[in-house]
Design a protein around this motif. Structure first.
Motif, PDB file in Angstrom:
ATOM      1  N   GLY A 114       0.825  -1.199   0.000  1.00 39.47           N
ATOM      2  CA  GLY A 114       0.000   0.000   0.000  1.00 39.47           C
ATOM      3  C   GLY A 114       0.860   1.251   0.000  1.00 39.47           C
ATOM      4  N   ALA A 115       0.328   2.318   0.552  1.00 43.21           N
ATOM      5  CA  ALA A 115       0.933   3.633   0.369  1.00 43.21           C
ATOM      6  C   ALA A 115       2.184   3.872   1.207  1.00 43.21           C
ATOM      7  CB  ALA A 115      -0.099   4.704   0.688  1.00 43.21           C
ATOM      8  N   TYR A 116       2.306   3.188   2.347  1.00 42.18           N
ATOM      9  CA  TYR A 116       3.437   3.478   3.235  1.00 42.18           C
ATOM     10  C   TYR A 116       4.093   2.196   3.732  1.00 42.18           C
ATOM     11  CZ  TYR A 116       1.528   8.140   2.908  1.00 42.18           C
ATOM     12  OH  TYR A 116       1.085   9.330   2.412  1.00 42.18           O
ATOM     13  N   ALA A 117       5.333   2.335   4.199  1.00 48.70           N
ATOM     14  CA  ALA A 117       6.165   1.166   4.494  1.00 48.70           C
ATOM     15  C   ALA A 117       5.699   0.400   5.733  1.00 48.70           C
ATOM     16  CB  ALA A 117       7.615   1.619   4.687  1.00 48.70           C
ATOM     17  N   SER A 118       5.550   1.113   6.840  1.00 46.97           N
ATOM     18  CA  SER A 118       5.368   0.449   8.139  1.00 46.97           C
ATOM     19  C   SER A 118       6.280  -0.767   8.206  1.00 46.97           C
ATOM     20  CB  SER A 118       3.917   0.082   8.398  1.00 46.97           C
ATOM     21  OG  SER A 118       3.793  -0.369   9.727  1.00 46.97           O
ATOM     22  N   LEU A 119       5.728  -1.971   8.417  1.00 46.24           N
ATOM     23  CA  LEU A 119       6.567  -3.161   8.569  1.00 46.24           C
ATOM     24  C   LEU A 119       6.639  -3.995   7.294  1.00 46.24           C
ATOM     25  CD1 LEU A 119       5.402  -4.022  12.168  1.00 46.24           C
ATOM     26  CD2 LEU A 119       7.762  -3.605  11.506  1.00 46.24           C
ATOM     27  N   GLY A 120       6.295  -3.372   6.160  1.00 41.62           N
ATOM     28  CA  GLY A 120       6.209  -4.132   4.911  1.00 41.62           C
ATOM     29  C   GLY A 120       7.456  -4.927   4.564  1.00 41.62           C
ATOM     30  N   GLY A 121       8.626  -4.316   4.721  1.00 47.79           N
ATOM     31  CA  GLY A 121       9.863  -5.013   4.379  1.00 47.79           C
ATOM     32  C   GLY A 121      10.112  -6.196   5.305  1.00 47.79           C
ATOM     33  N   THR A 122       9.867  -5.990   6.586  1.00 50.35           N
ATOM     34  CA  THR A 122      10.075  -7.042   7.579  1.00 50.35           C
ATOM     35  C   THR A 122       9.105  -8.201   7.360  1.00 50.35           C
ATOM     36  OG1 THR A 122      10.498  -5.154   9.028  1.00 50.35           O
ATOM     37  CG2 THR A 122      10.463  -7.319  10.052  1.00 50.35           C
ATOM     38  N   ILE A 123       7.876  -7.846   6.992  1.00 51.69           N
ATOM     39  CA  ILE A 123       6.863  -8.879   6.754  1.00 51.69           C
ATOM     40  C   ILE A 123       7.230  -9.694   5.511  1.00 51.69           C
ATOM     41  CG2 ILE A 123       4.440  -9.215   6.064  1.00 51.69           C
ATOM     42  CD1 ILE A 123       3.848  -6.775   8.008  1.00 51.69           C
ATOM     43  N   LEU A 124       7.757  -9.017   4.497  1.00 53.99           N
ATOM     44  CA  LEU A 124       8.227  -9.749   3.313  1.00 53.99           C
ATOM     45  C   LEU A 124       9.301 -10.753   3.728  1.00 53.99           C
ATOM     46  CD1 LEU A 124       8.426 -10.125   0.181  1.00 53.99           C
ATOM     47  CD2 LEU A 124      10.300  -8.463   0.271  1.00 53.99           C
ATOM     48  N   THR A 177       1.839   0.793  -3.417  1.00 50.42           N
ATOM     49  CA  THR A 177       0.741   1.066  -4.351  1.00 50.42           C
ATOM     50  C   THR A 177      -0.110   2.169  -3.727  1.00 50.42           C
ATOM     51  OG1 THR A 177      -0.781  -0.483  -3.311  1.00 50.42           O
ATOM     52  CG2 THR A 177       0.611  -1.368  -5.085  1.00 50.42           C
ATOM     53  N   ASN A 178      -1.113   2.610  -4.452  1.00 55.61           N
ATOM     54  CA  ASN A 178      -2.054   3.577  -3.873  1.00 55.61           C
ATOM     55  C   ASN A 178      -3.259   2.892  -3.235  1.00 55.61           C
ATOM     56  OD1 ASN A 178      -1.013   5.406  -6.584  1.00 55.61           O
ATOM     57  ND2 ASN A 178      -0.839   6.266  -4.534  1.00 55.61           N
ATOM     58  N   ASN A 179      -3.054   1.622  -2.851  1.00 57.95           N
ATOM     59  CA  ASN A 179      -4.099   0.927  -2.110  1.00 57.95           C
ATOM     60  C   ASN A 179      -3.986   1.274  -0.632  1.00 57.95           C
ATOM     61  OD1 ASN A 179      -5.207  -0.449  -4.338  1.00 57.95           O
ATOM     62  ND2 ASN A 179      -3.504  -1.914  -4.286  1.00 57.95           N
ATOM     63  N   SER A 180      -4.949   0.824   0.106  1.00 56.00           N
ATOM     64  CA  SER A 180      -4.975   0.955   1.553  1.00 56.00           C
ATOM     65  C   SER A 180      -3.686   0.382   2.142  1.00 56.00           C
ATOM     66  CB  SER A 180      -6.188   0.158   2.019  1.00 56.00           C
ATOM     67  OG  SER A 180      -6.523   0.479   3.303  1.00 56.00           O
ATOM     68  N   ILE A 181      -3.296   0.842   3.320  1.00 51.87           N
ATOM     69  CA  ILE A 181      -2.009   0.452   3.878  1.00 51.87           C
ATOM     70  C   ILE A 181      -2.022  -0.957   4.476  1.00 51.87           C
ATOM     71  CG2 ILE A 181      -1.064   2.738   4.264  1.00 51.87           C
ATOM     72  CD1 ILE A 181      -2.329   2.793   6.981  1.00 51.87           C
ATOM     73  N   SER A 182      -0.947  -1.685   4.202  1.00 54.69           N
ATOM     74  CA  SER A 182      -0.784  -3.023   4.782  1.00 54.69           C
ATOM     75  C   SER A 182       0.261  -2.951   5.877  1.00 54.69           C
ATOM     76  CB  SER A 182      -0.312  -4.012   3.721  1.00 54.69           C
ATOM     77  OG  SER A 182      -1.143  -3.979   2.585  1.00 54.69           O
ATOM     78  N   GLY A 183       0.069  -3.764   6.886  1.00 56.68           N
ATOM     79  CA  GLY A 183       1.027  -3.756   7.989  1.00 56.68           C
ATOM     80  C   GLY A 183       0.984  -5.067   8.730  1.00 56.68           C
ATOM     81  N   ALA A 184       1.349  -5.003  10.006  1.00 52.61           N
ATOM     82  CA  ALA A 184       1.367  -6.229  10.799  1.00 52.61           C
ATOM     83  C   ALA A 184      -0.042  -6.761  10.953  1.00 52.61           C
ATOM     84  CB  ALA A 184       1.961  -5.930  12.173  1.00 52.61           C
ATOM     85  N   MET A 185      -0.204  -8.040  10.764  1.00 52.39           N
ATOM     86  CA  MET A 185      -1.442  -8.698  11.163  1.00 52.39           C
ATOM     87  C   MET A 185      -1.129 -10.161  11.444  1.00 52.39           C
ATOM     88  SD  MET A 185      -5.142  -9.030   9.320  1.00 52.39           S
ATOM     89  CE  MET A 185      -6.237 -10.330   9.899  1.00 52.39           C
ATOM     90  N   ILE A 201     -10.995  -3.322  -2.702  1.00 48.56           N
ATOM     91  CA  ILE A 201     -10.572  -1.977  -3.098  1.00 48.56           C
ATOM     92  C   ILE A 201     -10.657  -1.895  -4.608  1.00 48.56           C
ATOM     93  CG2 ILE A 201      -8.698  -0.287  -3.040  1.00 48.56           C
ATOM     94  CD1 ILE A 201      -7.709  -1.465  -0.522  1.00 48.56           C
ATOM     95  N   ASP A 202     -11.374  -0.885  -5.072  1.00 51.64           N
ATOM     96  CA  ASP A 202     -11.577  -0.721  -6.499  1.00 51.64           C
ATOM     97  C   ASP A 202     -11.008   0.640  -6.887  1.00 51.64           C
ATOM     98  OD1 ASP A 202     -12.542  -0.528  -9.054  1.00 51.64           O
ATOM     99  OD2 ASP A 202     -14.639  -0.265  -8.478  1.00 51.64           O
ATOM    100  N   GLN A 203      -9.930   0.630  -7.664  1.00 45.81           N
ATOM    101  CA  GLN A 203      -9.261   1.879  -8.056  1.00 45.81           C
ATOM    102  C   GLN A 203      -8.977   2.750  -6.828  1.00 45.81           C
ATOM    103  OE1 GLN A 203      -8.403   2.795 -11.543  1.00 45.81           O
ATOM    104  NE2 GLN A 203      -8.588   0.585 -11.431  1.00 45.81           N
ATOM    105  N   GLY A 204      -8.523   2.105  -5.784  1.00 45.03           N
ATOM    106  CA  GLY A 204      -8.155   2.830  -4.575  1.00 45.03           C
ATOM    107  C   GLY A 204      -9.296   3.094  -3.607  1.00 45.03           C
ATOM    108  N   MET A 205     -10.532   2.870  -4.051  1.00 49.76           N
ATOM    109  CA  MET A 205     -11.679   3.142  -3.186  1.00 49.76           C
ATOM    110  C   MET A 205     -12.055   1.872  -2.420  1.00 49.76           C
ATOM    111  SD  MET A 205     -12.147   6.242  -4.095  1.00 49.76           S
ATOM    112  CE  MET A 205     -13.686   6.674  -3.316  1.00 49.76           C
TER     113      MET A 205
END
Lengths: 288, 752
Positions: free
Chosen positions: B305-315, B340-348, B668-672
């Motif tokens: 999604g739009a920001y990093a948060s823990l994205g690299g660590t989760i990968l 991407t311009n999708n909603s943000i992904s993070g820890a789950m 999410i459809d075109q970011g919405m």
């Protein structure tokens, strides 16, 4: 949510006066649809008329072989009522499958009907039962078939100043069978993807003398599958007759859905819903 | 080991107040003179901010303050690893829900009204919603540094040669969905200044000590001027690990010097909350004729999604677990984590492991079928053991449970009697199947991050003991487990231990309540502190009563000192005279592997929990509807601390993983975001939940407290492929895209 006037009349006559004076006023029954729509900003009524402050609209009573259900009767009241359970199992089944316990304690049968959702759980069984709505206004009252109350997605045919006061239906014949089937994405709190109700009356020699099949969530309104009904009438309920009926249901649904995005799925899945309905209506057919 | 409290199903101390509603979450708090905060959010997925006009909102009656990026005194950014997410956007918005302004007003209504009066002029930019498109050089850049947040590769062994030697090679592509934590309590809380000038933020969160760092950095305050209180929390699951609303609360309180409350609506939470990363996982797996895994080539593309948060660590976590609980000598894995311009992904819950385990466990079933092997046998043959190498080539030196756990799964009635369970479906057109899967999940933070536990234990004047630990109670039940571990060491009854968690003004920093770690690290720290307190009590009593230290013994309700028997109240009276204390702090530094995996930062993990699931499903061949009829879970938690707590984790995890398998997905459809509430974000209800039985396998980990490992995440992982494998067993439809909706299953039935 925008600000609005909230009035709590203490008698039916008061309600009708308010409606006559302000036809744009919205009636608040259980609120399980209306409040959600207001929260989403889809409707923003200037006046909300609360129907919960007088009890006279909540009842289920049997008079001269007709069952009368007041518009403010909740789904749990319908689901648990012995008269409904005995004479109109399809309606009891549908009421039991609405939302959750909390929603069934809150939502009403009149509200469900007025909201005119194609996925409304109570409408298919009411149509299968041949129910009528008693519609009242300050100027009088009229009775109309449930089908005639539905005009489109979320659109009813009530005239300005009118409200649904009661739903009633003649008790089905003693040999009648009725059932309701709902396909949702989960077992509770589910909006019907497809629903179907059926009522069959068999003669002593096993011929179908009366058949009403109603389909939900496959068109702009709940509707009767007339071709499918015709496939059953005056015939014995054997596997071949049921198969012809199922085919007719499927054809009707395919035609009704046209090129909607959901059509690919629904025109196939209707087969499973109809199969389940007949499994319940005619269990002897599926016996090994 | 003769254990008095460990392993017992002792009821949680917070159960009653939570059931009755008496318990107060941070977002339940309110104060006199309190203001209501709201956040203005971007309606566009990608746009430049051309102008921002707050004048009308400021003038609106009841509005106390309206803040924009100009009003962020410190660093206008946050993020656990890299700070690339603006507190309040200044020049650009990158997803629908990005924060542009915050305001505080005298009432909720005034705040809502004022929000509409803020004028933001946007210049729309083309959005990028497909991570594979985002990776291309020609795509619009979401961040100046480009759209690839992390690109990592590991190759050990010789994959090409091993594929050449393989009897079968299975190659498939898997796509996973975007579920959300769906916690009961949305993100929210209250902030206020105390008389001492300290800004206290009350907000349900998983790591209050790190929140203090992020809040202080954004506000330009010293850390000791900020206090975070974050317990009780109405559910976290990873979604409250990163900052949610803490900085907004703090900013508003700083500017108004009044208490401010801000609670996200469910819709706002669904749009702006942290989601599980959707991943495209391509796997090519080779095995010999007897089912021995030889080669595994994996590509992972993760949409952060739009920001990093823990994205690299989760990968990286996904890469580390890409062969599931199985041994593969030759592995090549490449991962991309992409903006991407999708909603943000993070820890789950699961931290990247759910996605790859779903893929790997499907591969295992396909391999078994192609080789004509039993699904359990092929798994047992390849199950990881101590001394094996993990997927990235690191040596596994701690207690590994896959084989024992799978053996126990094979012995469950559901698996051993599966043909009986499958024999009589409820309708002639429905079919039943049984699926099996297993998973491992690393406990703790891996190789690089400081991974410590800290706790204190003290004797109170009442004769009770107070245990303080930073890791908040987020619903997982660590409080009762902490009490049991303390009582086990102290010798007293569990009732005599009070536990405080999640308050930076009261509790020592003990790291996060994430990563299946709080029992492991904080438990060890509690043992350390409690052991010291036992010594303090023994020595203190020995000195006061003049008896040998050896003759002092702490018991369940009393302390024996030679011939004397003292109540704990007496003990407290004796030891706490004249301002004396009976207090000790404890510490535990989690052991690390001896060497890091080359080229992937922060790996490997050292300790792993294991879980296996067997699931029975019934599939409607005419509608595609899947009903889960029964689940057997087998859990290797190391030594179980609280059996009831483990069963709770196991059942909750199974239901969460069932939702992941069948219904849950933020669309999410075109970011919405199209799924704004629980009417169309479909979580399983109690009615959908089948009987779940949990079998315990204790593969004791010697570095764990009493031998315990963590299980908070692993309990929710293998259930997903167990269900999808059961669908295949029933109707021969191979699920490669989550969730297995009624539409997808029916389409599969028609293709077959």
């Amino acid at each position: 949510m925008n600000r609005c006037n909230f009035v709590s009349p203490r008698a039916m006559s008061e309600v009708l006066d308010i409606l006559a004076a302000d036809p744009e006023a919205k009636l608040l029954a259980g609120g399980t649809d209306l409040i959600v729509q207001m929260r989403e900003g889809r409707v923003s009524p200037r006046t909300l008329v609360d129907l919960s402050r007088f009890g006279e609209l909540s009842y289920i009573k049997l008079r001269h072989d007709t069952l009368h259900v007041g518009c403010m009767t909740t789904f749990n009241q319908v689901a648990r009522n012995p008269l409904v359970v005995r004479h109109a199992p399809a309606l009891a089944q549908a009421a039991r499958q609405v939302g959750s316990v909390q929603i069934r304690n809150q939502g009403t049968i009149g509200g469900n009907l007025a909201n005119a959702s194609p996925a409304a759980d109570s409408i298919p069984p009411l149509i299968a039962l041949g129910a009528k709505a008693q519609v009242v206004s300050r100027d009088g009252s009229r009775s109309l078939a449930i089908e005639d109350l539905l005009a489109g997605v979320g659109i009813n045919t009530l005239l300005p100043g009118e409200m649904i006061a009661e739903i009633n239906f003649s008790l089905p014949a003693p040999r009648a069978r009725s059932a309701f089937v709902k396909l949702g994405r989960r077992k509770a709190m589910a909006i019907a993807r497809i629903s179907m109700a059926g009522l069959l009356v068999l003669s002593a020699d096993g011929l179908v003398t009366e058949a009403r099949l109603a389909l939900g969530a496959v068109g702009a309104t709940v509707f009767r599958a007339l071709e499918a009904e015709a496939a059953l009438l005056h015939k014995p309920l054997d596997r071949a007759v049921v198969a012809a009926c199922l085919q007719a249901v499927q054809d009707t649904v395919a035609q009704k859905l046209g090129r909607r995005a959901s059509a690919t799925y629904k025109r196939e899945a209707i087969r499973g819903v109809a199969e389940e309905l007949f499994f319940q209506l005619v269990p002897e057919l599926s016996a090994p | 080991m003769n254990l008095r409290w460990i392993g017992k199903p002792i009821p949680r101390q917070d159960a009653w107040t939570k059931v009755t509603g008496e318990a107060r979450y941070m977002s339940d708090l309110s104060m006199p003179n309190m203001l209501w905060g709201r956040v203005l959010r971007s309606p566009h997925p990608h746009a430049l901010i051309k102008s921002l006009d707050i004048s009308e909102a400021v003038a609106c009656p009841g509005v106390v303050t309206v803040l924009t990026h100009h009003d962020v005194p410190g660093l206008n950014a946050y993020g656990i690893v890299v700070q690339d997410q603006p507190v309040l956007c200044s020049d650009k918005v990158r997803f629908v829900g990005d924060a542009v302004a915050v305001l505080a007003a005298e009432s909720k209504e005034a705040a809502a009204h004022a929000l509409e009066l803020i004028k933001v002029e946007y210049e729309l930019l083309p959005g990028v919603f497909d991570p594979e498109v985002a990776m291309q050089q020609s795509s619009p850049a979401i961040h100046a540094k480009g759209n690839v947040l992390r690109h990592s590769k590991v190759h050990h062994g010789d994959v090409e040669a091993a594929f050449a030697d393989s009897a079968v090679v299975v190659e498939r592509e898997y796509r996973t969905s975007r579920p959300i934590s769906a916690f009961l309590e949305t993100e929210g809380g209250m902030a206020m200044f105390g008389a001492d000038g300290v800004l206290t933020v009350y907000c349900g969160a998983q790591y209050p000590d790190r929140d203090v760092i992020q809040v202080a950095r954004a506000l330009g305050l010293e850390r000791d001027k900020v206090r975070m209180v974050s317990s009780l929390v109405g559910g976290g699951f990873g979604g409250k690990d990163e900052i949610t609303v803490q900085i907004y609360l703090a900013l508003l309180a700083l500017n108004t010097k009044r208490p401010v409350k801000l609670v996200l609506s469910r819709e706002e939470s669904m749009v702006t909350g942290w989601k599980k990363h959707p991943m495209i996982v391509r796997m090519k797996t080779g095995a010999s004729i007897d089912g021995t895994l030889l080669a595994h080539e994996v590509s992972i593309i993760s949409d952060t999604g739009a920001y990093a948060s823990l994205g690299g660590t989760i990968l990286h976590s996904a890469m580390e677990h890409c062969s599931g609980p199985y041994r593969v000598p030759n592995v090549k894995v490449e991962g991309h984590c992409v903006y991407t311009n999708n909603s943000i992904s993070g820890a789950m819950r699961g931290f990247g492991v759910n996605q790859v385990t779903f893929a790997m466990e499907t591969q295992m079933d396909i391999l078994a079928e192609e080789l004509g092997l039993d699904r359990l046998d092929i798994r047992l043959k390849n199950g990881l053991k101590d001394g094996d190498k993990g997927a990235l080539g690191s040596l596994l030196v701690t207690a590994m449970g896959p084989v024992q756990t799978l053996q126990a799964a094979g012995q469950t009635e559901l698996w051993s009697q599966r043909e009986t369970y499958k024999a009589e479906p409820s309708r002639p057109w429905k079919k039943r199947g049984v699926g099996l899967a297993a998973a491992i999940k690393g406990c703790g933070l891996g190789f690089r991050m400081p991974d410590f536990g800290a706790a204190s234990v003290e004797l109170l004047p009442s004769g009770f003991f107070r245990v303080r630990v930073g890791c908040p109670e987020i619903g997982q039940g660590n409080t009762i487990a902490f009490a049991q571990m303390a009582a086990e060491v102290l010798g007293c009854s569990v009732d005599q231990v009070e536990v405080v968690t999640g308050d930076t003004g009261e509790t020592p920093d003990s790291g996060t309540s994430t990563a299946s770690r709080s029992i492991y690290v904080a438990g060890n720290a509690i043992i350390d502190a409690a052991t010291k307190v036992v010594e303090l009590v023994e020595q203190g009593i020995s000195a006061r009563l003049v008896v040998d230290v050896e003759e002092v013994e702490l018991g369940e309700a009393e302390v024996r000192a030679g011939d004397a028997i003292l109540s704990y109240l007496d003990v407290a009276a004796l030891l706490l005279q004249n301002g004396q204390t009976c207090y000790a702090s404890g510490r535990f530094d989690a052991p690390k592997a001896t060497e890091e995996v080359p080229s992937v930062y922060g790996l490997p993990h050292l300790v792993f929990g294991t879980n296996a699931h067997v699931a029975l499903v019934e599939v409607d061949t005419m509608t595609g509807q899947v009903e889960v009829l029964r689940i057997s879970a087998v859990s290797d938690a190391g030594r179980v601390i609280n059996l009831q707590g483990l069963e709770g984790q196991s059942e909750g995890g199974a239901v969460m993983g069932m939702g992941y398998a069948l219904t849950e997905d933020i669309i999410i459809d075109q970011g919405m975001v199209r799924t704004l509430n629980f009417n169309n974000y479909i979580i399983p209800t109690a009615m959908d939940t089948p009987p779940i039985s949990t079998t315990v396998v204790e593969v004791v980990e010697k570095t764990g407290p009493f031998g315990a490992k963590g299980v908070g995440e692993v309990v929710c992982i293998s259930i997903t492929p167990a269900i999808t494998n059961a669908i295949y067993d029933a109707v021969k439809v191979r699920v490669t895209e989550l969730p297995a909706t009624i539409e997808r299953v029916l389409a599969g039935l028609q293709d077959g």
